[in-house]
Design a protein around this motif. Structure first.
Motif, PDB file in Angstrom:
ATOM      1  N   UNK A   6      44.683  33.061  38.511  1.00  0.00           N
ATOM      2  CA  UNK A   6      44.096  34.397  38.508  1.00  0.00           C
ATOM      3  C   UNK A   6      42.591  34.313  38.281  1.00  0.00           C
ATOM      4  N   UNK A   7      41.936  35.430  38.575  1.00  0.00           N
ATOM      5  CA  UNK A   7      40.491  35.520  38.452  1.00  0.00           C
ATOM      6  C   UNK A   7      40.110  36.560  37.417  1.00  0.00           C
ATOM      7  N   UNK A  11      34.557  36.647  37.826  1.00  0.00           N
ATOM      8  CA  UNK A  11      34.763  35.658  38.886  1.00  0.00           C
ATOM      9  C   UNK A  11      35.025  36.351  40.223  1.00  0.00           C
ATOM     10  N   UNK A  12      35.839  37.395  40.185  1.00  0.00           N
ATOM     11  CA  UNK A  12      36.127  38.129  41.419  1.00  0.00           C
ATOM     12  C   UNK A  12      34.864  38.758  41.984  1.00  0.00           C
ATOM     13  N   UNK A  13      34.046  39.327  41.124  1.00  0.00           N
ATOM     14  CA  UNK A  13      32.811  39.952  41.581  1.00  0.00           C
ATOM     15  C   UNK A  13      31.890  38.929  42.222  1.00  0.00           C
ATOM     16  N   UNK A  14      31.786  37.738  41.608  1.00  0.00           N
ATOM     17  CA  UNK A  14      30.907  36.711  42.155  1.00  0.00           C
ATOM     18  C   UNK A  14      31.397  36.210  43.502  1.00  0.00           C
ATOM     19  N   UNK A  15      32.721  35.972  43.623  1.00  0.00           N
ATOM     20  CA  UNK A  15      33.271  35.460  44.883  1.00  0.00           C
ATOM     21  C   UNK A  15      33.156  36.486  46.016  1.00  0.00           C
ATOM     22  N   UNK A  16      33.280  37.766  45.673  1.00  0.00           N
ATOM     23  CA  UNK A  16      33.224  38.814  46.696  1.00  0.00           C
ATOM     24  C   UNK A  16      31.800  39.289  46.962  1.00  0.00           C
ATOM     25  N   UNK A  31      42.455  51.219  43.812  1.00  0.00           N
ATOM     26  CA  UNK A  31      42.310  50.509  45.084  1.00  0.00           C
ATOM     27  C   UNK A  31      42.438  48.999  44.910  1.00  0.00           C
ATOM     28  N   UNK A  32      42.204  48.525  43.712  1.00  0.00           N
ATOM     29  CA  UNK A  32      42.203  47.081  43.467  1.00  0.00           C
ATOM     30  C   UNK A  32      43.081  46.793  42.244  1.00  0.00           C
ATOM     31  N   UNK A  33      44.374  46.744  42.448  1.00  0.00           N
ATOM     32  CA  UNK A  33      45.274  46.561  41.298  1.00  0.00           C
ATOM     33  C   UNK A  33      45.111  45.178  40.658  1.00  0.00           C
ATOM     34  N   UNK A  34      45.139  45.161  39.356  1.00  0.00           N
ATOM     35  CA  UNK A  34      45.040  43.889  38.629  1.00  0.00           C
ATOM     36  C   UNK A  34      46.405  43.208  38.595  1.00  0.00           C
ATOM     37  N   UNK A  35      46.386  41.886  38.525  1.00  0.00           N
ATOM     38  CA  UNK A  35      47.640  41.126  38.487  1.00  0.00           C
ATOM     39  C   UNK A  35      48.204  41.058  37.081  1.00  0.00           C
ATOM     40  N   UNK A  49      42.955  39.440  45.933  1.00  0.00           N
ATOM     41  CA  UNK A  49      42.043  40.541  45.614  1.00  0.00           C
ATOM     42  C   UNK A  49      40.682  40.344  46.286  1.00  0.00           C
ATOM     43  N   UNK A  50      40.334  39.085  46.606  1.00  0.00           N
ATOM     44  CA  UNK A  50      39.042  38.838  47.251  1.00  0.00           C
ATOM     45  C   UNK A  50      39.010  39.500  48.630  1.00  0.00           C
ATOM     46  N   UNK A  51      40.046  39.231  49.441  1.00  0.00           N
ATOM     47  CA  UNK A  51      40.093  39.843  50.778  1.00  0.00           C
ATOM     48  C   UNK A  51      40.228  41.353  50.686  1.00  0.00           C
ATOM     49  N   UNK A  52      40.992  41.827  49.705  1.00  0.00           N
ATOM     50  CA  UNK A  52      41.175  43.275  49.561  1.00  0.00           C
ATOM     51  C   UNK A  52      39.851  43.939  49.202  1.00  0.00           C
TER      52      UNK A  52
END
Length: 309
Positions: A6-7, A11-16, A31-35, A49-52
Motif C-alpha cells: 500500500x501507499x 507517496x501516492x501524491x508524489x507518484x501521481x 472518488x479515491x477510496x482508501x484501501x 489508486x495511481x491510475x485512478x
C-alpha cells in the motif's frame, strides 16, 4: 511502497504528480477510496489508486464536475453520456457568449441617441434568447379549440429559431420581435382574421392543414424569387380556404376570397422581423409563412384581375 503493497497519501501524491491536498480532496469526496488505515490511523492506498487518480485528473482538465467524474469511475458506459451532456452544456454557453458579443457590438456601433432604446430592447431578452414569448403570442393569436397537432405545426413554422452565431442586426431584430409580441394581443373581435371568428363559418383546423401545404409549395418560388403567378401553390391555397368553408373553388369564390383576405388584419412587422432573424447577412431572405401568404394573395389578385379584364 510499504511491505503490504500500500501507499501512504504522500507517496501516492508524489507518484501521481499532485499535492497531498489534492489526494485528500478526492478521497473525502469518495472518488479515491482508501484501501486501509495504518496503525496510526493514516490513509493507505493500493497501487491501482495511481491510475485512478490520473484518470480523475484527466477528467478534471475537461472541467467535468466531481459528481460526473464519480459516474464515469463507477460505470464504464457512463463516459459517453457524460461527454454528450457536457457538449450540450458547452454549446449553450458558447451560444450565450456569441449573443452577448453581437449585442455588445450592436450597442457599440449605434449612435448615442439610439443606445438607450436598443439597451432597453436587449435587456428584455435572455442570452441566448428564448422563443417562449413568441410561442405564447401564437397561442393567443390562433383560433380557440384548434387541435393540438395543428396548433403545434403552425407555431413551429411561425416561430423563428434564433441563430447560434448571430449578427448584431439579427440580435436587434429578435429583440424587436420580442417587444412586438409582448404587447397586448389584439382582441378576438376586431384584431383577428375572419377565419378565426366562429360566426364566419370557417373550420380553422381544415384551413391551417391546407395552408401548410400551400406555404410549402410557395417557399420554392420565394427562394428563386419568382413573381406571384397561377399554379399548384395558388390552387392549393384557394382549395384550403374553400374546404374550410365547405364550398367549391369557383371564379366567384376566388374573387370573394381576395376581397376578404385584403380586409383581414395584418401582422406584417412580425414577419419582417422574423425574416431578419433567420436570414443570412447576404442573399435573399428566408421564406416565412407571412411571405408565402403575401405571395399567394398577390397571385390571387393577379388572377382575378386578369379574369375580370
Amino acid at each position: 511502497m510499504s511491505g503490504d503493497g500500500t501507499l501512504s497519501i504522500g507517496e501516492l501524491a508524489e507518484l501521481a504528480g499532485v499535492t497531498v491536498k489534492t489526494v485528500r480532496f478526492y478521497s473525502d469526496r469518495g472518488l479515491l477510496p482508501e484501501t486501509a488505515r495504518s496503525a496510526g490511523g493514516h490513509r493507505r492506498y493500493g497501487p491501482e489508486a495511481i491510475d485512478r487518480l490520473r484518470m480523475i485528473r484527466s477528467l478534471r482538465t475537461l472541467d467535468l464536475p466531481v459528481p460526473e467524474i464519480g459516474r464515469v469511475l463507477d460505470r464504464e458506459d457512463a463516459l459517453e453520456d457524460v461527454i454528450a451532456g457536457q457538449l450540450r452544456e458547452l454549446g449553450s454557453q458558447l451560444a450565450a457568449l456569441r449573443w452577448r458579443e453581437a449585442a455588445l457590438q450592436l450597442l457599440q456601433d449605434c449612435t448615442t441617441e439610439e443606445r438607450p432604446d436598443r439597451l432597453r430592447l436587449i435587456g428584455a431578452i435572455t442570452t441566448p434568447p428564448s422563443t417562449a414569448s413568441l410561442a405564447r403570442f401564437w397561442r393567443r393569436w390562433l383560433p380557440p379549440r384548434l387541435p393540438a397537432r395543428v396548433a403545434s405545426a403552425v407555431i413551429e413554422a411561425a416561430v423563428p429559431q434564433p441563430p447560434a452565431d448571430p449578427t448584431p442586426a439579427q440580435v436587434l431584430a429578435f429583440a424587436r420581435l420580442h417587444a412586438f409580441v409582448s404587447r397586448d394581443c389584439p382582441g378576438t373581435d376586431s384584431g383577428q382574421p375572419a377565419a378565426h371568428r366562429p360566426d364566419e363559418g370557417y373550420r380553422p383546423a381544415v384551413l391551417y392543414d391546407g395552408l401548410a401545404e400551400a406555404h410549402a409549395l410557395t417557399s420554392a418560388h420565394l427562394r428563386t424569387q419568382r413573381p406571384p403567378h397561377e399554379g399548384e401553390a395558388l390552387d392549393c391555397f384557394v382549395s384550403a380556404h374553400a374546404h374550410a368553408r365547405g364550398t367549391r373553388d369557383t371564379p366567384a369564390f376566388r374573387r370573394r376570397l381576395g376581397v376578404e383576405l385584403a380586409a383581414d388584419p395584418r401582422i406584417d412587422l412580425y414577419w419582417q422581423l422574423a425574416a431578419e432573424v433567420i436570414s443570412p447577412p447576404s442573399g435573399p431572405p428566408e421564406p416565412t409563412p407571412g411571405a408565402a401568404h403575401d405571395w399567394l394573395c398577390a397571385a390571387l389578385d393577379t388572377q382575378t384581375a386578369r379574369s375580370a379584364a
